[in-house]
Design an enzyme around this catalytic site. Structure first.
Site, PDB file in Angstrom:
ATOM      1  N   ARG A   1     -10.216  20.409 123.872  1.00  0.00           N
ATOM      2  CA  ARG A   1      -9.894  19.832 125.031  1.00  0.00           C
ATOM      3  C   ARG A   1     -10.647  20.062 126.300  1.00  0.00           C
ATOM      4  NH1 ARG A   1      -3.546  20.132 123.432  1.00  0.00           N
ATOM      5  NH2 ARG A   1      -4.636  22.055 122.660  1.00  0.00           N
TER       6      ARG A   1
ATOM      7  N   GLY B   1     -30.946  12.277 110.141  1.00  0.00           N
ATOM      8  CA  GLY B   1     -32.152  11.751 109.964  1.00  0.00           C
ATOM      9  C   GLY B   1     -32.263  10.754 109.074  1.00  0.00           C
ATOM     10  N   HIS B   2     -32.310   9.297 109.465  1.00  0.00           N
ATOM     11  CA  HIS B   2     -32.421   8.258 108.374  1.00  0.00           C
ATOM     12  C   HIS B   2     -33.734   7.544 108.426  1.00  0.00           C
ATOM     13  CE1 HIS B   2     -27.490   7.823 108.918  1.00  0.00           C
ATOM     14  NE2 HIS B   2     -28.073   9.158 108.723  1.00  0.00           N
TER      15      HIS B   2
ATOM     16  N   GLN C   1     -24.374  11.971 107.815  1.00  0.00           N
ATOM     17  CA  GLN C   1     -23.965  13.192 106.944  1.00  0.00           C
ATOM     18  C   GLN C   1     -23.357  12.678 105.695  1.00  0.00           C
ATOM     19  OE1 GLN C   1     -23.337  13.313 110.585  1.00  0.00           O
ATOM     20  NE2 GLN C   1     -25.216  14.054 110.551  1.00  0.00           N
TER      21      GLN C   1
ATOM     22  N   LYS D   1     -29.182   6.439 103.332  1.00  0.00           N
ATOM     23  CA  LYS D   1     -28.181   5.441 104.116  1.00  0.00           C
ATOM     24  C   LYS D   1     -29.092   4.576 105.144  1.00  0.00           C
ATOM     25  CE  LYS D   1     -26.339   9.318 105.787  1.00  0.00           C
ATOM     26  NZ  LYS D   1     -26.753  10.152 104.530  1.00  0.00           N
TER      27      LYS D   1
ATOM     28  N   ASP E   1     -28.526  12.708 103.402  1.00  0.00           N
ATOM     29  CA  ASP E   1     -30.020  12.168 103.041  1.00  0.00           C
ATOM     30  C   ASP E   1     -30.143  11.476 101.571  1.00  0.00           C
ATOM     31  OD1 ASP E   1     -30.919  13.648 105.060  1.00  0.00           O
ATOM     32  OD2 ASP E   1     -30.948  15.405 103.761  1.00  0.00           O
ATOM     33  N   GLU E   2     -29.164  10.591 101.345  1.00  0.00           N
ATOM     34  CA  GLU E   2     -28.849   9.802 100.010  1.00  0.00           C
ATOM     35  C   GLU E   2     -29.712   8.471 100.301  1.00  0.00           C
ATOM     36  OE1 GLU E   2     -26.402  10.639 101.815  1.00  0.00           O
ATOM     37  OE2 GLU E   2     -24.987  11.807 100.637  1.00  0.00           O
TER      38      GLU E   2
ATOM     39  N   THR F   1     -35.291  18.126 110.551  1.00  0.00           N
ATOM     40  CA  THR F   1     -35.437  19.656 110.594  1.00  0.00           C
ATOM     41  C   THR F   1     -36.677  20.012 109.750  1.00  0.00           C
ATOM     42  OG1 THR F   1     -33.950  20.447 108.926  1.00  0.00           O
ATOM     43  CG2 THR F   1     -33.006  20.433 111.124  1.00  0.00           C
TER      44      THR F   1
HETATM   45  P1  GDP Z   1     -30.445   9.231 104.901  1.00  0.00           P
HETATM   46  O1  GDP Z   1     -30.281  10.600 105.781  1.00  0.00           O
HETATM   47  O2  GDP Z   1     -29.238   9.024 104.206  1.00  0.00           O
HETATM   48  O3  GDP Z   1     -30.609   7.786 105.569  1.00  0.00           O
HETATM   49  O4  GDP Z   1     -31.740   9.678 103.780  1.00  0.00           O
HETATM   50  P2  GDP Z   1     -33.103  10.051 104.476  1.00  0.00           P
HETATM   51  O5  GDP Z   1     -33.809   9.190 105.215  1.00  0.00           O
HETATM   52  O6  GDP Z   1     -32.730  11.305 105.033  1.00  0.00           O
HETATM   53  O7  GDP Z   1     -33.635  10.534 103.032  1.00  0.00           O
HETATM   54  C1  GDP Z   1     -33.878   9.686 102.008  1.00  0.00           C
HETATM   55  C2  GDP Z   1     -35.399   9.555 101.715  1.00  0.00           C
HETATM   56  O8  GDP Z   1     -35.595   9.035 100.256  1.00  0.00           O
HETATM   57  C3  GDP Z   1     -36.240   8.902 102.932  1.00  0.00           C
HETATM   58  O9  GDP Z   1     -37.496   9.370 102.675  1.00  0.00           O
HETATM   59  C4  GDP Z   1     -36.319   7.471 102.348  1.00  0.00           C
HETATM   60  O10 GDP Z   1     -37.475   6.812 102.560  1.00  0.00           O
HETATM   61  C5  GDP Z   1     -36.409   7.514 100.638  1.00  0.00           C
HETATM   62  N1  GDP Z   1     -35.808   6.710  99.877  1.00  0.00           N
HETATM   63  C6  GDP Z   1     -34.690   5.914 100.077  1.00  0.00           C
HETATM   64  N2  GDP Z   1     -34.491   5.202  98.864  1.00  0.00           N
HETATM   65  C7  GDP Z   1     -35.495   5.443  98.093  1.00  0.00           C
HETATM   66  C8  GDP Z   1     -35.547   5.167  96.731  1.00  0.00           C
HETATM   67  O11 GDP Z   1     -34.959   4.366  96.069  1.00  0.00           O
HETATM   68  N3  GDP Z   1     -36.732   5.609  95.955  1.00  0.00           N
HETATM   69  C9  GDP Z   1     -37.641   6.553  96.564  1.00  0.00           C
HETATM   70  N4  GDP Z   1     -38.594   7.029  96.139  1.00  0.00           N
HETATM   71  N5  GDP Z   1     -37.389   7.080  97.932  1.00  0.00           N
HETATM   72  C10 GDP Z   1     -36.290   6.493  98.590  1.00  0.00           C
HETATM   73  P1  IMO Z   2     -27.928  12.558 107.003  1.00  0.00           P
HETATM   74  O1  IMO Z   2     -27.217  11.535 107.903  1.00  0.00           O
HETATM   75  C1  IMO Z   2     -28.374  16.500 105.368  1.00  0.00           C
HETATM   76  C2  IMO Z   2     -26.182  19.721 107.070  1.00  0.00           C
HETATM   77  C3  IMO Z   2     -26.968  20.815 107.801  1.00  0.00           C
HETATM   78  C4  IMO Z   2     -25.904  22.176 107.598  1.00  0.00           C
HETATM   79  C5  IMO Z   2     -24.590  21.233 107.959  1.00  0.00           C
HETATM   80  C6  IMO Z   2     -24.073  21.439 109.238  1.00  0.00           C
HETATM   81  O2  IMO Z   2     -29.677  12.235 107.428  1.00  0.00           O
HETATM   82  O3  IMO Z   2     -27.509  12.422 105.590  1.00  0.00           O
HETATM   83  P2  IMO Z   2     -24.782  20.557 111.545  1.00  0.00           P
HETATM   84  O4  IMO Z   2     -25.879  20.649 112.489  1.00  0.00           O
HETATM   85  O5  IMO Z   2     -24.318  19.188 111.315  1.00  0.00           O
HETATM   86  O6  IMO Z   2     -23.715  21.404 112.236  1.00  0.00           O
HETATM   87  O7  IMO Z   2     -25.187  21.318 110.206  1.00  0.00           O
HETATM   88  O8  IMO Z   2     -24.590  19.919 107.715  1.00  0.00           O
HETATM   89  N1  IMO Z   2     -26.426  18.424 107.798  1.00  0.00           N
HETATM   90  C7  IMO Z   2     -27.128  17.244 107.082  1.00  0.00           C
HETATM   91  N2  IMO Z   2     -27.682  17.517 105.935  1.00  0.00           N
HETATM   92  N3  IMO Z   2     -28.335  15.340 105.970  1.00  0.00           N
HETATM   93  C8  IMO Z   2     -27.527  15.296 107.166  1.00  0.00           C
HETATM   94  O9  IMO Z   2     -27.670  13.883 107.897  1.00  0.00           O
HETATM   95  C9  IMO Z   2     -26.948  16.157 107.842  1.00  0.00           C
HETATM   96  N4  IMO Z   2     -26.487  16.693 108.747  1.00  0.00           N
HETATM   97  C10 IMO Z   2     -26.050  17.815 108.902  1.00  0.00           C
HETATM   98  O10 IMO Z   2     -28.123  20.984 107.312  1.00  0.00           O
HETATM   99  O11 IMO Z   2     -25.968  22.437 106.227  1.00  0.00           O
HETATM  100 MG    MG Z   3     -31.150  12.093 106.491  1.00  0.00          MG
END
Ligand code: GDP
Ligand code: IMO
Ligand code: MG
Length: 428
Positions: free
Chosen positions: A145, A43-44, A226, A16, A13-14, A303
């Site tokens: 397998r 979840g992106h 992830q 990406k 959730d950085e 989630t």
């Molecule tokens: P991902 O899984 O790495 O694609 O990240 P997520 O979408 O799960 O979570 C990142 C959240 O941060 C999302 O709600 C984005 O819209 C938000 N986001 C991404 N970059 C920035 C930023 O520079 N500033 C702020 N405030 N939100 C951001």
């Molecule tokens: P994105 O791509 C954050 C975490 C779950 C759990 C562990 C194992 O949006 O960054 P799983 O269902 O994969 O077997 O769960 O990994 N996890 C994530 N946490 N962002 C994700 O994806 C994740 N995908 C899995 O919360 O701790």
């Molecule tokens: Mg995410």
């Protein structure tokens, strides 16, 4: 730049999705956007012209005009989730980009998510906190397998044999250990074959497709899901996902050799979050943590779970740089840090009285790690409107520079808001 990897440097959730969308929109002619590991546990989020989209199994390039999206062999594919996501886009009036799915990708059937949830319940307080999407059981079948691959969906006889083989083992576990009802082979075969016709035109040898594209000088963007600290080898095992989201895993999951990769961008938040169980040295349980959660909107896209929040951890940044061979960092959510007088950044760990500047060798030590902080001066201004490095307040510039120095990789760009345009390029 023909082959670029974007991957998570922390626990997911950085940002990406935003990084992928930004690069796809700003680089001329992105030809392919490729997922190579994980499944619909991701979840992106992408925000374009104020409109928000979330992708799970689909690559974020599904919204990029002119791009072809690829789901590589390393991904675990739930056909149900795939079509649910495509249909949701169509319902919003979005014409999805063309999609190609690897014939070798493994399939997630409904029994995988059943087993995922039952296993978590069985683990009780030791649970991993998975997304419950069947990711772990599907990868376990692959390695055992006993997996079913996309190509198997087109031959009912082979599919039936494989489902029988998989359920032989799984049903023993379900009925005898977990006290559940056995799963019927026919029901699974029927479930999976119901997607075959719609899926068939999308299926191809994606390794061949991508290698030929690179031979032709096309631009390929590999969108990580992830993250490094969730990697089954390099993450905080066992509190990890069941795949290899690191850069090496991208090559395996796409069928592309490491020598073809030109650039590897690690996406990293200006602080840290984590969903699910497991160690997290800089985690906060106080007002600061609550503020990061609130201002950062730290609720899971897949989630809906609250994300745990803490300060930036430069030890993890250096570790991610090392195990991925990062060429750049994309530092996201710097805007969330506005309004602190001073901002702690973890530069090392104290583990049972001993200072560690690098990740400790064992998980037991990592569980005992407490952060050693350096304090950087904060800034009060709202920076979400800044578009150049010079427009950032002096202390925000200093934060970026200090984090760059501590992390061991140059920072390509900084995110100052969720929108594609809310980005400050530091090193073009
Ligand atoms: P991902 O899984 O790495 O694609 O990240 P997520 O979408 O799960 O979570 C990142 C959240 O941060 C999302 O709600 C984005 O819209 C938000 N986001 C991404 N970059 C920035 C930023 O520079 N500033 C702020 N405030 N939100 C951001
Ligand atoms: P994105 O791509 C954050 C975490 C779950 C759990 C562990 C194992 O949006 O960054 P799983 O269902 O994969 O077997 O769960 O990994 N996890 C994530 N946490 N962002 C994700 O994806 C994740 N995908 C899995 O919360 O701790
Ligand atoms: Mg995410």
């Amino acid at each position: 730049m023909p082959a670029i990897i974007i991957l998570g440097a922390q626990w997911g959730d950085e940002g990406k999705g935003k990084a992928t969308d930004l690069l796809a929109a700003s680089t001329d002619n992105i030809d392919f956007v490729v997922r190579t590991s994980g499944g619909h546990n991701a979840g992106h989020t992408i925000v374009v012209n104020g409109e928000k989209f979330a992708t799970h199994l689909l690559p974020s390039g599904i919204l990029t005009p002119g791009a072809t999206c690829v789901i590589g062999n390393g991904v675990v594919v739930s056909p149900e989730a795939l079509f649910r996501e495509l249909d949701a886009l169509l319902e919003r009036g979005v014409e999805p980009a063309p999609l190609v799915v690897s014939a070798n990708a493994h399939v997630i059937a409904s029994y995988h998510s059943t087993i995922d949830k039952v296993t978590e319940r069985f683990l009780g307080k030791n649970k991993i906190g998975t997304t419950g999407r069947g990711i772990g059981p599907a990868y376990a079948d692959k390695v055992n397998r006993l997996g079913i691959r996309i190509a198997d969906l087109f031959d009912e006889k082979i599919l039936t044999e494989k489902v029988e083989g998989a359920l032989d083992v799984r049903n023993q576990l379900l009925t005898k250990v977990y006290n559940r009802r056995a799963i019927e082979v026919e029901a699974v075969v029927e479930e999976l074959t119901s997607y075959a016709e719609r899926l068939r035109p999308m299926v191809a040898d994606t390794s061949l497709l991508l290698n030929r594209a690179l031979d032709d000088g096309k631009t390929v963007l590999f969108e990580g899901a992830q993250a490094t600290m969730l990697d089954v080898d390099h993450g905080t095992y066992p509190f990890v996902t069941s795949s290899n989201p690191v850069a090496g895993g991208v090559c395996v999951g796409a069928g592309v050799g490491p020598t073809r990769i030109d650039r590897i961008i690690g996406v990293i938040k200006a602080y840290t979050t984590r969903v699910g169980s497991g160690p997290f040295p800089t985690e906060l349980f106080d007002e600061d943590g609550e503020k990061l959660w609130r201002v950062g909107g730290e609720v899971g896209v897949s989630t809906g779970r609250d994300r745990r929040c803490g300060w930036y951890d430069a030890v993890i940044a250096r570790y991610a740089t090392r195990v991925n061979g990062l060429t750049d960092l994309f530092l996201t959510k710097l805007d969330v840090l506005s309004g602190w007088e001073r901002i702690p950044v973890c530069v090392a760990y104290d583990i049972d009285g001993v200072r560690h500047d690098e990740m400790p060798m064992t998980q037991t030590e990592f569980h005992h790690a407490t952060p050693v902080y350096e304090y950087l001066d904060g800034w009060a201004e709202d920076i979400s409107g800044c578009r150049t490095f010079e427009e950032l307040p002096k202390n925000a510039q200093a934060y970026v520079e200090a984090v760059q120095e501590m992390s061991g990789t140059r920072i390509w760009a900084v995110g100052v808001g969720p929108g594609r345009e809310q980005t400050v390029v530091v090193n073009p």
